[in-house]
Motif scaffolding. Structure first.
Motif, short mmCIF file in Angstrom:
data_model
loop_
_atom_site.label_atom_id
_atom_site.label_comp_id
_atom_site.label_asym_id
_atom_site.label_seq_id
_atom_site.Cartn_x
_atom_site.Cartn_y
_atom_site.Cartn_z
N HIS A 1 0.84 -1.21 0.00
CA HIS A 1 0.00 0.00 0.00
C HIS A 1 0.88 1.26 0.00
O HIS A 1 0.89 2.03 0.97
CB HIS A 1 -0.94 -0.01 1.21
N TRP B 1 -9.63 -0.67 -11.39
CA TRP B 1 -9.56 -2.00 -10.79
C TRP B 1 -10.77 -2.26 -9.91
O TRP B 1 -11.36 -3.35 -9.92
CB TRP B 1 -8.27 -2.16 -10.00
N GLU B 2 -11.19 -1.26 -9.15
CA GLU B 2 -12.38 -1.41 -8.32
C GLU B 2 -13.62 -1.60 -9.19
O GLU B 2 -14.50 -2.41 -8.87
CB GLU B 2 -12.56 -0.18 -7.42
N GLN C 1 -0.53 1.92 -6.59
CA GLN C 1 -1.15 0.87 -5.78
C GLN C 1 -1.19 -0.42 -6.60
O GLN C 1 -1.89 -0.49 -7.61
CB GLN C 1 -2.57 1.29 -5.39
N TYR D 1 -2.09 -4.31 -7.69
CA TYR D 1 -3.14 -5.30 -7.42
C TYR D 1 -2.73 -6.63 -8.02
O TYR D 1 -1.92 -6.73 -8.93
CB TYR D 1 -4.51 -4.84 -7.90
N ASP E 1 -4.07 -10.85 -8.92
CA ASP E 1 -5.24 -11.62 -9.31
C ASP E 1 -4.85 -13.07 -9.59
O ASP E 1 -3.75 -13.32 -10.12
CB ASP E 1 -5.88 -11.01 -10.56
N SER F 1 0.18 -9.53 -11.60
CA SER F 1 0.06 -8.29 -10.85
C SER F 1 0.31 -7.12 -11.79
O SER F 1 1.22 -7.17 -12.61
CB SER F 1 1.07 -8.24 -9.72
N ASP G 1 1.66 -3.47 -11.36
CA ASP G 1 2.33 -2.64 -10.37
C ASP G 1 2.90 -1.39 -11.02
O ASP G 1 3.55 -0.59 -10.36
CB ASP G 1 3.47 -3.47 -9.72
N ASN H 1 -3.82 1.12 -12.61
CA ASN H 1 -3.52 1.28 -11.19
C ASN H 1 -4.00 2.61 -10.63
O ASN H 1 -4.45 3.48 -11.37
CB ASN H 1 -2.00 1.16 -10.95
#
Length: 582
Positions: free
Chosen positions: A13, A155-156, A238, A240, A242, A267, A269, A275
């Motif tokens: 984070h 992503w959200e 940030q 993420y 998967d 990922s 990154d 991101n």
């Protein structure tokens, strides 16, 4: 000895602290309401709350209703009906499961001018009290007295698609995630980004809606100042992660990911288009799409010459592909430049490379066709395999090349390829990542239980058959060239191929080294060593700490930076891979 299990310091984070603006951020629905109530004045006051597609309308509307406005207008009600919108977008959506065409329309095309005019009239005729206009495209009605933008990371949005959320102005709750993503990627996000870009200077407030029922709000002044600062110093995004059908175990153990997950396949990154940026204002950390930075400060971020070539698009992508203890990636090929331009409306294609961050004894990549391959026989077998009649004999047609830690394999578009199992790949590539033509997926189905899409027709139009065994070894593997070597430093050019616009250099060092940016953004990853510091020779920013496996970005505005090794044992060399635009 190098700690091959990792160092346990990967930052899941990362954030950028924005000092001096601590009083410009607040957290929670009650705090947001209180701030908006404070904007009310005697007489008439219009507050406009604009939404990025994907923002939870019910949640946001429920909050805004607590303001008890004299008039509440839903801008989404001014959009054209779903059927008309889908018909308008038909040529961009296409009938393909995965691929569409980049949409160049305006968000305004999605609205009824008659309905917008009626809404404007209703606002004008309200003589006193609070008027609240909310929804996607709300500013087409009015900017009001206070303009608030509700934002959300892509992503959200994708996670919410998986949970059943439909696309904007749609009832497609039960559609496959691929269909929703395609509509978002090719249409909604393009329109919304153009719309948002034109309004950055107008934002009075920006609201982070990524966490359900916990909005975070910053002033527009703080938002713009934060983006200006980030565009002038190193930062991380940030990350993420998967799971996937071929996923492995390397990232789970090295990065401290959820041990209950079966695997982590990949990922992101270092992909601003996907991101987010975490911005910390005092005790409040606000998450905004990293694309906001690209759209608002493209020249400082990218460099003048890179911006001249790509516009407000971030052209370099770093992501991680984990097959350690997993399976092979799909056998695939990426489109040639003219093909992606003609078929999908993209400016440039996905040239790429595999930097081998770690490898098992049997690690390999499949790369290029074998010498004197029978292309008709190969495609006959691919078609039979697609129908489930045979297992495609990949090693009969495609070169299987052993790889080891720190190898860098170059993959210009048009080259058939994939990573084999038991490799940890740092993929360094151009950004249009969605355009992967799968040719064979080793007989697997996706995590959704459906066969993964195969695109033999696209593949046939793009495979370069002259990229055979000899060509691959002459051009794509073991292409490292030493540029500079002295005590404590070895600088190598590791790629990419002459057809690719990205250039990569590896610094292996036990002492600090100064780097010049040549008017290009740099994307880097610490590929060996516990940690390092990125410093400004002029003291323009505080030393920036990075850890093993982390991707970080240095804006072109920095101009020069210094990499300084650090860690428990400085005698062990540290290595950084850096990518820039040629």
């Amino acid at each position: 000895m190098i700690n091959r299990e990792g160092y346990g310091n990967y930052d899941l984070h990362p954030y950028k602290e924005i000092k001096g603006y601590e009083g410009h951020a607040l957290e929670g629905g009650c705090a947001v309401l209180a701030q908006l109530k404070a904007e009310e004045k005697a007489g008439k006051r219009v507050i406009v709350c604009d939404f990025y597609p994907g923002v939870d309308r019910e949640e946001a509307a429920g909050l805004l209703k607590q303001l008890e406005p004299a008039l509440l207008i839903d801008a989404d009600a001014c959009a054209v009906p779903e059927e008309e919108l889908t018909a308008q977008w038909k040529d961009y959506l296409t009938d393909d499961r995965v691929f569409g065409v980049m949409c160049h329309k305006s968000l305004k095309d999605c609205f009824s001018e008659e309905k917008l005019e009626a809404a404007r009239k209703a606002v004008e005729e309200t003589e006193s009290g609070l008027v609240v206009v909310y929804g996607t495209g709300a500013s087409y009605i009015t900017y009001g007295d206070v303009y608030v933008y509700f934002d959300m990371a892509r992503w959200e949005i994708q996670l919410r698609y998986r949970a059943g959320m439909p696309n904007w102005n749609c009832s497609n709750t039960g559609d496959p995630v691929l269909s929703k993503y395609k509509r978002g990627f090719f249409i909604e996000w393009r329109l919304a980004d153009r719309y948002k870009k034109e309004r950055f200077q107008r934002f009075d407030y920006v609201v982070d809606t990524n966490e359900r029922n916990n909005p975070k709000m910053i002033t527009g002044e703080a938002f713009r100042e934060a983006l200006c600062r980030v565009s002038s110093e190193p930062f991380r995004l940030q990350p993420y992660f998967d799971p996937g059908v071929w996923g492995g175990q390397w990232m789970k153990t090295r990065f401290g990911l959820d041990p209950s997950e079966d695997n982590f396949a990949w990922s992101f990154d270092g992909v601003p288009e996907e991101n987010s940026l975490n911005l910390k204002f005092g005790e409040v950390t606000v998450e905004i799409p990293a694309m906001d930075l690209v759209l608002y400060q493209p020249v400082k971020l990218l460099g003048d010459r890179v911006h001249a070539r790509f516009g407000a698009e971030f052209p370099i992508r770093f992501d991680l592909l984990d097959t350690m203890g997993g399976g092979n990636l799909s056998l695939q090929v990426h489109p040639l430049t003219e093909y992606i331009q003609d078929q999908f409306g993209m400016h440039y294609t996905q040239d790429e490379s595999y930097y081998i961050l770690d490898a098992g004894d049997d690690a390999c990549v499949y790369l290029g066709v074998k010498k004197d391959v029978d292309r008709d026989a190969m495609f006959h077998d691919l078609e039979e395999a697609r129908e489930g009649k045979i297992l495609f004999p990949a090693e009969h047609y495609v070169n299987r090349i052993p790889v080891k830690k720190h190898d860098h394999v170059l993959i210009p578009a048009g080259t058939i390829h994939c990573s084999g199992k038991n490799a940890m790949v740092l993929e360094i590539s151009a950004t249009p990542y969605i355009f992967t033509f799968k040719l064979w997926d080793w007989g697997r189905v996706g995590l959704d239980g459906l066969p993964r899409p195969i695109h033999l027709e696209h593949g046939a139009a793009n495979i370069q058959w002259d990229r055979d065994t000899d060509w691959v070894y002459d051009n794509l593997v073991h292409q490292e060239r030493t540029i500079r070597e002295e005590e404590g430093l070895k600088l190598e050019r590791t790629g990419l191929h002459s057809r690719e616009f990205i250039e990569t250099h590896r610094y292996t060092l036990t002492k600090p080294v100064e780097c010049s940016m040549e008017d290009s953004v740099h994307v880097l990853n610490l590929v060996e060593g516990e940690k390092a510091f990125i410093e400004s020779p002029q003291g323009a920013f505080e030393p920036f700490e990075v850890h093993y496996g982390e991707t970080f970005i240095i804006p072109a505005a920095v101009k020069k930076y210094r990499i300084r090794p650090a860690g428990a044992d400085k005698k062990e060399p540290m290595a950084v891979i850096a990518a820039s635009v040629k």
